[in-house]
Design an enzyme around this catalytic site. Sequence first.
Site, PDB file in Angstrom:
ATOM      1  CB  ALA A  13      29.566  -7.875 -27.910  1.00 10.91           C
ATOM      2  NE  ARG A  23      18.617  -0.569 -20.005  1.00 10.31           N
ATOM      3  CZ  ARG A  23      18.874  -1.498 -20.933  1.00 10.31           C
ATOM      4  NH1 ARG A  23      20.128  -1.875 -21.139  1.00 10.31           N
ATOM      5  NH2 ARG A  23      17.898  -2.038 -21.621  1.00 10.31           N
ATOM      6  CB  CYS A  46      21.663 -19.138 -31.809  1.00 10.65           C
ATOM      7  SG  CYS A  46      23.290 -18.814 -31.078  1.00 10.65           S
ATOM      8  CG  ASP A 289      31.323 -14.394 -31.300  1.00  7.78           C
ATOM      9  OD1 ASP A 289      31.054 -14.568 -30.098  1.00  7.78           O
ATOM     10  OD2 ASP A 289      30.594 -14.804 -32.229  1.00  7.78           O
ATOM     11  CG  ASN A 311      23.586 -10.851 -25.562  1.00  5.87           C
ATOM     12  OD1 ASN A 311      23.051  -9.776 -25.814  1.00  5.87           O
ATOM     13  ND2 ASN A 311      23.490 -11.901 -26.354  1.00  5.87           N
ATOM     14  CD1 TRP A 440      18.897 -43.988  -6.947  1.00  2.00           C
ATOM     15  CD2 TRP A 440      20.459 -42.416  -6.680  1.00  2.00           C
ATOM     16  NE1 TRP A 440      19.371 -44.110  -5.670  1.00  2.00           N
ATOM     17  CE2 TRP A 440      20.340 -43.155  -5.474  1.00  2.00           C
ATOM     18  CE3 TRP A 440      21.385 -41.370  -6.738  1.00  2.00           C
ATOM     19  CZ2 TRP A 440      21.108 -42.887  -4.351  1.00  2.00           C
ATOM     20  CZ3 TRP A 440      22.154 -41.114  -5.616  1.00  2.00           C
ATOM     21  CH2 TRP A 440      22.022 -41.848  -4.437  1.00  2.00           C
TER      22      TRP A 440
END
Length: 456
Positions: A13, A23, A46, A289, A311, A440
């Site tokens: 984050a 940017r 992760c 988080d 993110n 299906w």
Amino acid sequence: MTERLIVVGGDAAGMAAASQARRRRGVDDLEIVAFERGHFTSYSACGIPYWISGLVQERDALIARDPATFRDDFAIDVRLRTEVTGIDLDRREVTARRLDDGGEVREPFDTLVYATGSVPNLPDWADDDVDGIFGIQTLDDAAALRAWLDADPTPTRAVVVGGGYIGVEMAEALIQRGLAVTLVERGEQPMATVDEDMAGLVAEAMRGLGVEIRTGVTVSGVEQRDGRVSAVVTSAGPVPADVVVLGLGVRPNTALAAAAGLPLGESGGVRVDRRMRVAGVPGVWAAGDCVETLHRVTGMSVHIPLGTHANKQGRVAGINIGGGYATFPGVIGTAVTKVCDLEVGRTGLRERDATAAGFEFVSVIAESTNRAGYYPGAQAMTVKLIAERPTGRLLGAQIVGRSEAAKRIDALAVALWNEMTVDEMTALDLGYAPPYAPVWDPVLIAARKAVDALDR
């Protein structure tokens, strides 16, 4: 005058916010300083179990951008091994301590991004002076565990405490390293992120992998020999262990925020608006988080710590800081994982979530296969849907199966995000060919079964 942005936390984050702000604003317009108490920036937490297991060979493969890249390509002053210890909103400055030499610095800010992530839930006994007990939250934590597993004497017996995502994935990783693994879980099944009937399928697969699972068991401490862990003390007796991995979940890392007077919500996360601005505190943003966010199904504020959310939230904060306009619309809790060759996916509400939120609902389980039944390699897949009564709106879904199971949850997540009913879902135009699905699809079979349940 050049504006000064301080970022507290150098992972997903925080660095997404810093990069997006850069940017949109030049070096002469915006100075950016990012503090990170660990050794790494922007890495995949992760991916840690796969590095531990050896499936991923190199630690640095988990790092998306290193500090040098942020300094050279983004003109972001990244300061590793530096922990922010105080935020003074009146003076608009942070206090930080250099962990390697103990030196203290004070840095002013015009704008602040609070992105401290989460911290693991640790039992009191984990603070005992016993070597061989590991919480797995950061890449630094993972490096410490790798060093322990590679050291002499090499551990042969592992106990994983807690059966959530981290616990289940770490149990598999340790099995793949050749250890005997016992998973201890106080609930009736591991993987509480799905309902117990679906979690039972996960437990069965883990036992097939060689993991011993002890459910309904609490841990009260550890035994040691020469300062090293030798057993885990449980309500069902001691379990021998040369290494203990804690997977007891996480909570928002908000002690610093609370001390600074930032508002916290019921979940313990920082309260932010849709643009990731901290409620009622001008010039301060938060993401990842450490924040709580809107659950799009219940309308309630929740804490769901996932890298995907971090993110996106960081990107939204950075766009807004950079002068653009962006919002984060909330979450539905979509997640996937694997246990050996078993794939698990979930989105939206579990049965107990729907009950707690006051919904009347039906739930159905449909058994199908990932491919046409006659096609080589066809394997069983179980899909569970939870639908609101009487509207038929999809409230949640879970999938457990082998190949091609987990990512089917994405179709269900899109349906749930857009508030589709299970009746509408029966007409979804999903791809079909025998190597990829029955005529299906399992998603459609489950939707038809939910419609039938609602009609009854």
